[in-house]
Design a protein around this motif. Structure first.
Motif, PDB file in Angstrom:
ATOM      1  N   VAL A  72       0.836  -1.203   0.000  1.00  0.00           N
ATOM      2  CA  VAL A  72       0.000   0.000   0.000  1.00  0.00           C
ATOM      3  C   VAL A  72       0.870   1.253   0.000  1.00  0.00           C
ATOM      4  CG1 VAL A  72      -1.617   1.353   1.374  1.00  0.00           C
ATOM      5  CG2 VAL A  72      -2.010  -1.090   1.052  1.00  0.00           C
ATOM      6  N   ARG A  73       1.923   1.250   0.803  1.00  0.00           N
ATOM      7  CA  ARG A  73       2.809   2.424   0.856  1.00  0.00           C
ATOM      8  C   ARG A  73       3.481   2.670  -0.494  1.00  0.00           C
ATOM      9  NH1 ARG A  73       4.454   0.084   6.158  1.00  0.00           N
ATOM     10  NH2 ARG A  73       3.455   1.354   7.778  1.00  0.00           N
ATOM     11  N   GLU A  74       3.828   1.588  -1.187  1.00  0.00           N
ATOM     12  CA  GLU A  74       4.483   1.718  -2.483  1.00  0.00           C
ATOM     13  C   GLU A  74       3.525   2.301  -3.525  1.00  0.00           C
ATOM     14  OE1 GLU A  74       6.560  -1.126  -5.894  1.00  0.00           O
ATOM     15  OE2 GLU A  74       6.302  -1.870  -3.840  1.00  0.00           O
ATOM     16  N   ARG A  75       2.259   1.845  -3.492  1.00  0.00           N
ATOM     17  CA  ARG A  75       1.286   2.309  -4.495  1.00  0.00           C
ATOM     18  C   ARG A  75       0.664   3.652  -4.138  1.00  0.00           C
ATOM     19  NH1 ARG A  75       0.380  -3.141  -4.053  1.00  0.00           N
ATOM     20  NH2 ARG A  75      -1.316  -2.852  -2.560  1.00  0.00           N
ATOM     21  N   VAL A  81       0.188   5.273   6.723  1.00  0.00           N
ATOM     22  CA  VAL A  81      -0.267   3.894   6.900  1.00  0.00           C
ATOM     23  C   VAL A  81       0.295   3.335   8.204  1.00  0.00           C
ATOM     24  CG1 VAL A  81      -0.329   1.564   5.925  1.00  0.00           C
ATOM     25  CG2 VAL A  81      -0.302   3.554   4.402  1.00  0.00           C
ATOM     26  N   SER A  82      -0.579   2.836   9.052  1.00  0.00           N
ATOM     27  CA  SER A  82      -0.142   2.191  10.297  1.00  0.00           C
ATOM     28  C   SER A  82      -0.713   0.781  10.350  1.00  0.00           C
ATOM     29  CB  SER A  82      -0.606   2.990  11.520  1.00  0.00           C
ATOM     30  OG  SER A  82      -2.022   3.038  11.593  1.00  0.00           O
ATOM     31  N   THR A  83      -0.150  -0.048  11.195  1.00  0.00           N
ATOM     32  CA  THR A  83      -0.603  -1.432  11.332  1.00  0.00           C
ATOM     33  C   THR A  83      -0.808  -1.770  12.796  1.00  0.00           C
ATOM     34  OG1 THR A  83       1.650  -2.336  11.471  1.00  0.00           O
ATOM     35  CG2 THR A  83       0.687  -2.122   9.270  1.00  0.00           C
ATOM     36  N   GLU A  84      -1.665  -2.732  13.035  1.00  0.00           N
ATOM     37  CA  GLU A  84      -1.901  -3.207  14.399  1.00  0.00           C
ATOM     38  C   GLU A  84      -2.361  -4.656  14.346  1.00  0.00           C
ATOM     39  OE1 GLU A  84      -4.132  -1.836  18.552  1.00  0.00           O
ATOM     40  OE2 GLU A  84      -4.833  -1.058  16.620  1.00  0.00           O
ATOM     41  N   GLN A  85      -1.738  -5.467  15.178  1.00  0.00           N
ATOM     42  CA  GLN A  85      -2.153  -6.859  15.299  1.00  0.00           C
ATOM     43  C   GLN A  85      -2.866  -7.047  16.628  1.00  0.00           C
ATOM     44  OE1 GLN A  85       0.769 -10.101  15.776  1.00  0.00           O
ATOM     45  NE2 GLN A  85      -0.222 -11.083  14.018  1.00  0.00           N
ATOM     46  N   LEU A  86      -4.065  -7.635  16.562  1.00  0.00           N
ATOM     47  CA  LEU A  86      -4.877  -7.838  17.755  1.00  0.00           C
ATOM     48  C   LEU A  86      -5.221  -9.315  17.869  1.00  0.00           C
ATOM     49  CD1 LEU A  86      -7.340  -4.848  17.169  1.00  0.00           C
ATOM     50  CD2 LEU A  86      -5.363  -4.877  18.712  1.00  0.00           C
ATOM     51  N   SER A  87      -5.585  -9.731  19.057  1.00  0.00           N
ATOM     52  CA  SER A  87      -5.973 -11.120  19.258  1.00  0.00           C
ATOM     53  C   SER A  87      -7.370 -11.180  19.868  1.00  0.00           C
ATOM     54  CB  SER A  87      -4.974 -11.841  20.170  1.00  0.00           C
ATOM     55  OG  SER A  87      -4.984 -11.275  21.470  1.00  0.00           O
TER      56      SER A  87
END
Length: 301
Positions: A72-75, A81-87
């Motif tokens: 996404v950052r490249e295009r 853009v940030s990311t988050e992993q949740l459980s």
């Protein structure tokens, strides 16, 4: 607080298409994009298996998140853009993530050979419980393009974008739903096609079948009501070209048909506070499963 456009990722082609659609929408809105990946802890005894354990599962989901973010950052250079992993349980976690988002965007599997969605249990649960708008996107050029134009059309400034389609119930119109559709159309420079499907009251059913004039009277009444509702919004958004369609028959069927030429379909979900819990109305449910374009469900009172 700035609300991001949030995407729920699971690594499928549909969720990747959702991320691409959401990136375009975030740029239109001038908002950051947040990619969220939810993983469910692996239950025992599977957690003890070397190829199925918690560490392997978590590593795989982290890789999906990282790869999608990089793409996404490249295009979309310049997009935050940030990311988050949740459980946890995906449906519950994603519905919670929606509360802090401007939009929550999810992927949904397309029907093989036929335009439309297969909406899984997670997507349906999130739509039914989220307090913010939720968008479902399937893989494909029409779904992934937030402006509603294909690649060839995008190269020609003379080619108008596809319209935004709004499904409107004239018995209980909601300002939040109508405003969302007008703003979406204005932002895209697209027309707004408002579709209202109506059926006569049960006591008219037989008479309508034999009395053409009665049918015409009911049609005129339904059309006049739609025009009355949209009048103030036309004034508020003079730049938006509005087409009104008040048609006899199933609202869901009319909206699915209209979706084939749409860049986005906007439908509502009435928030019901009842002992049986949240639910999705029959019209919205039909559109979610069969629309050829991305569908946004706007919750309202």
């Amino acid at each position: 607080m700035t609300r991001p456009v949030t995407v729920g990722l699971d690594g499928s082609p549909e969720s990747r298409a959702a991320a691409e659609w959401a990136a375009g929408e975030a740029r239109l809105l001038g908002l950051p994009l947040k990619l969220v990946q939810v993983w469910e802890p692996v239950p025992d005894p599977m957690a003890q298996a070397p190829l199925l354990g918690t560490e392997v599962h978590q590593h795989w989901t982290e890789r999906i998140l990282r790869e999608v973010a990089e793409g996404v950052r490249e295009r979309h250079p310049g997009l935050d853009v940030s990311t988050e992993q949740l459980s946890g349980r995906p449906a519950d976690v994603l519905a919670g993530a929606a509360e802090d988002a401007e939009l929550l965007v999810l992927g949904s599997r397309g029907l093989s050979g036929v335009g439309g969605f297969v909406v899984g249990s997670v997507g349906l649960s999130v739509v039914a419980h989220a307090g913010r708008p939720v968008v479902l996107v399937r893989a494909g050029a029409q779904a992934a393009d937030p402006h509603g134009t294909d690649q060839a059309a995008a190269q020609s400034t003379a080619t108008p974008s596809r319209p935004v389609v709004l499904g409107l119930d004239t018995d209980g119109p909601d300002d939040r739903l109508i405003e969302f559709a007008f703003v979406a159309a204005a932002r895209r420079g697209a027309a707004l096609r408002v579709v209202h499907g109506w059926n006569p009251p049960p006591y008219y059913a037989y008479g309508l079948a034999v009395d053409i004039e009665l049918q015409a009277d009911l049609a005129r009444s339904a059309s006049a009501r739609l025009t009355e509702i949209l009048g103030p919004w036309r004034t508020k958004f003079p730049e938006v070209e509005v087409t009104e369609e008040s048609r006899y028959g199933s609202p869901g069927s009319h909206l699915v048909e209209a979706s084939r030429e749409a860049c986005l379909v906007v439908v509502g979900r009435r928030v019901r506070r009842s002992p049986v819990g949240a639910r999705i109305g029959s019209v919205t449910h039909a559109v979610l499963h069969h629309s050829a374009a991305p569908v946004v469900v706007v919750p309202h009172d």
